[in-house]
Design an enzyme around this catalytic site. Structure first.
Site, PDB file in Angstrom:
ATOM      1  N   CYS A 134       0.810  -1.223   0.000  1.00 42.68           N
ATOM      2  CA  CYS A 134       0.000   0.000   0.000  1.00 42.68           C
ATOM      3  C   CYS A 134       0.844   1.274   0.000  1.00 42.68           C
ATOM      4  O   CYS A 134       0.323   2.362  -0.218  1.00 42.68           O
ATOM      5  CB  CYS A 134      -0.947  -0.013   1.192  1.00 42.68           C
ATOM      6  N   HIS A 166      -2.759   7.136   2.879  1.00 40.69           N
ATOM      7  CA  HIS A 166      -3.284   5.903   2.280  1.00 40.69           C
ATOM      8  C   HIS A 166      -4.654   5.653   2.901  1.00 40.69           C
ATOM      9  O   HIS A 166      -4.816   5.724   4.124  1.00 40.69           O
ATOM     10  CB  HIS A 166      -2.319   4.748   2.566  1.00 40.69           C
ATOM     11  N   ASN A 213     -10.232   0.356   0.416  1.00 41.65           N
ATOM     12  CA  ASN A 213      -8.771   0.431   0.381  1.00 41.65           C
ATOM     13  C   ASN A 213      -8.302  -0.133  -0.969  1.00 41.65           C
ATOM     14  O   ASN A 213      -8.464  -1.322  -1.231  1.00 41.65           O
ATOM     15  CB  ASN A 213      -8.228  -0.396   1.552  1.00 41.65           C
TER      16      ASN A 213
END
Ligand code: COA
Length: 320
Positions: A110, A244, A274
């Site tokens: 990520c 993020h 996400n």
């Protein structure tokens, strides 16, 4: 010499999966997902690949930058969920764009987009690239265990891209990897070698949610403080922290611990879930296209995830 951002783009698949739809497949509810994760819906691929999403995000970023595909001399993509080991997502995008240039992928989970900025900065510093296309592209639905309610409600598919040109607007960065394969683990297909004796693990995202949560809050706080302190800045100098988008509560906890109003953090997880390496460039593109960014704005990107890797950087926005 580093770079400046010339344009941004994004693409998400058209199929939207709501929490209510998931609640018909699993023992979960819209209320639980909204309250614990902050997600209302996510986009999920039906026939698109990660490279297809990356290609469309790239076209969008090229248009925004005013550059032609042929101007690009390097493509770097970050992904953990590209369909093929070869060709890589960046090579597939290069072929779809019909151009000839250097292209390679990275995997930093990520945190991938922040690593892309750092790698691109190196090419600009050496004078070996003048226009770089960077892409975070994920089809996480491919590596999601759709029977695991602890993970599948969190993730979504999408891609974000940026076109970078010569400039000096990449101001500071920090990268940290700390181990933690027992916290987030995405095993690969183990193959069929008759000589390899390890047990086969199912190739889906496995995550210890609570540990990931604590790690993420800590990572955001330490990285935000590092970027501010090492540049002699205070939070009022920063136009937006772009984190993020992993879980809205992670951002809320980090904001509280940093004693910041959470409006300092740009958030869009509600609509996308996400999307791993795509989450920051998708957020950046939304901010750009919605007119939130002005020339001279300082943006602080902060990311964390599998590795365990966390990364942050400071960029001055000069477009417009
Ligand atoms: N719907 C309903 N209940 C659920 C659920 C779901 N989708 N997922 C888990 N639960 C249940 C658990 O089974 C548990 O039940 P129990 O108390 O009866 O055992 C309860 O909810 C609490 O589980 P827990 O895992 O402690 O919840 P949590 O508040 O930590 O939330 C996460 C779980 C995964 C949402 C949260 O830990 C998280 O977001 N972690 C970080 C994830 C992340 O950001 N990953 C990406 C990093 S890049």
């Amino acid at each position: 010499m580093s770079f400046r951002i010339l344009g941004t783009g994004m693409c998400v698949p058209s199929r939207v999966v709501t929490n209510d739809e998931l609640a018909r497949m699993l023992d979960t509810s819209d209320g639980w997902i909204r309250q614990r994760v902050g997600v209302r819906e996510r986009h999920v691929c039906t026939d698109e690949t990660a490279a297809d999403l990356g290609y469309r995000a790239a076209l969008d970023a090229l248009e925004d930058s005013g550059c032609r595909a042929g101007d690009i001399d390097l493509i770097i993509a970050a992904t953990v969920s590209g369909e093929d080991t070869a060709p890589s997502v960046s090579c597939s995008v290069q072929q779809m764009l019909g151009i000839s240039c250097s292209a390679f992928d990275i995997n930093a989970s990520c945190s991938g987009f922040v690593f892309l900025l750092e790698i691109a900065a190196g090419f600009f510093a050496r004078g070996t690239a003048k226009r770089v296309l960077i892409i975070g592209a994920e089809r996480l639905s491919r590596i999601t265990d759709w029977e695991d309610r602890g993970t599948c409600v969190i993730f979504g598919d999408g891609a974000g891209a940026a076109v970078l040109g010569e400039g000096s607007e990449y101001l500071c960065s920090k990268f940290t990897v700390e181990g933690g394969s027992d916290v987030i683990h995405i095993p690969q297909h183990t193959g069929k070698s008759p000589f390899f004796g390890r047990e086969t693990a199912s190739p889906y995202i496995k995550m210890r949610g609570r540990e990931t949560f604590k790690y993420a809050v800590e990572a955001i706080c330490s990285d935000v403080n590092y970027i501010l302190d090492s540049n002699g800045l205070n939070i009022d100098d920063i136009s937006y922290i772009v984190p993020h988008q992993a879980n809205a509560r992670i951002i809320d906890f980090a904001a509280e611990r940093l004693k910041l109003d959470k409006s300092r953090f740009y958030q869009n997880i509600e609509l996308y879930g996400n999307t791993s390496s795509a989450s920051i460039p998708i957020a950046l593109d939304e901010m750009n296209k919605n007119g939130l960014l002005h020339s001279g704005d300082l943006l602080l990107f902060t990311a964390f995830g599998g590795g365990l890797a966390h990364a942050a950087c400071l960029v001055r926005w000069t477009k417009n």
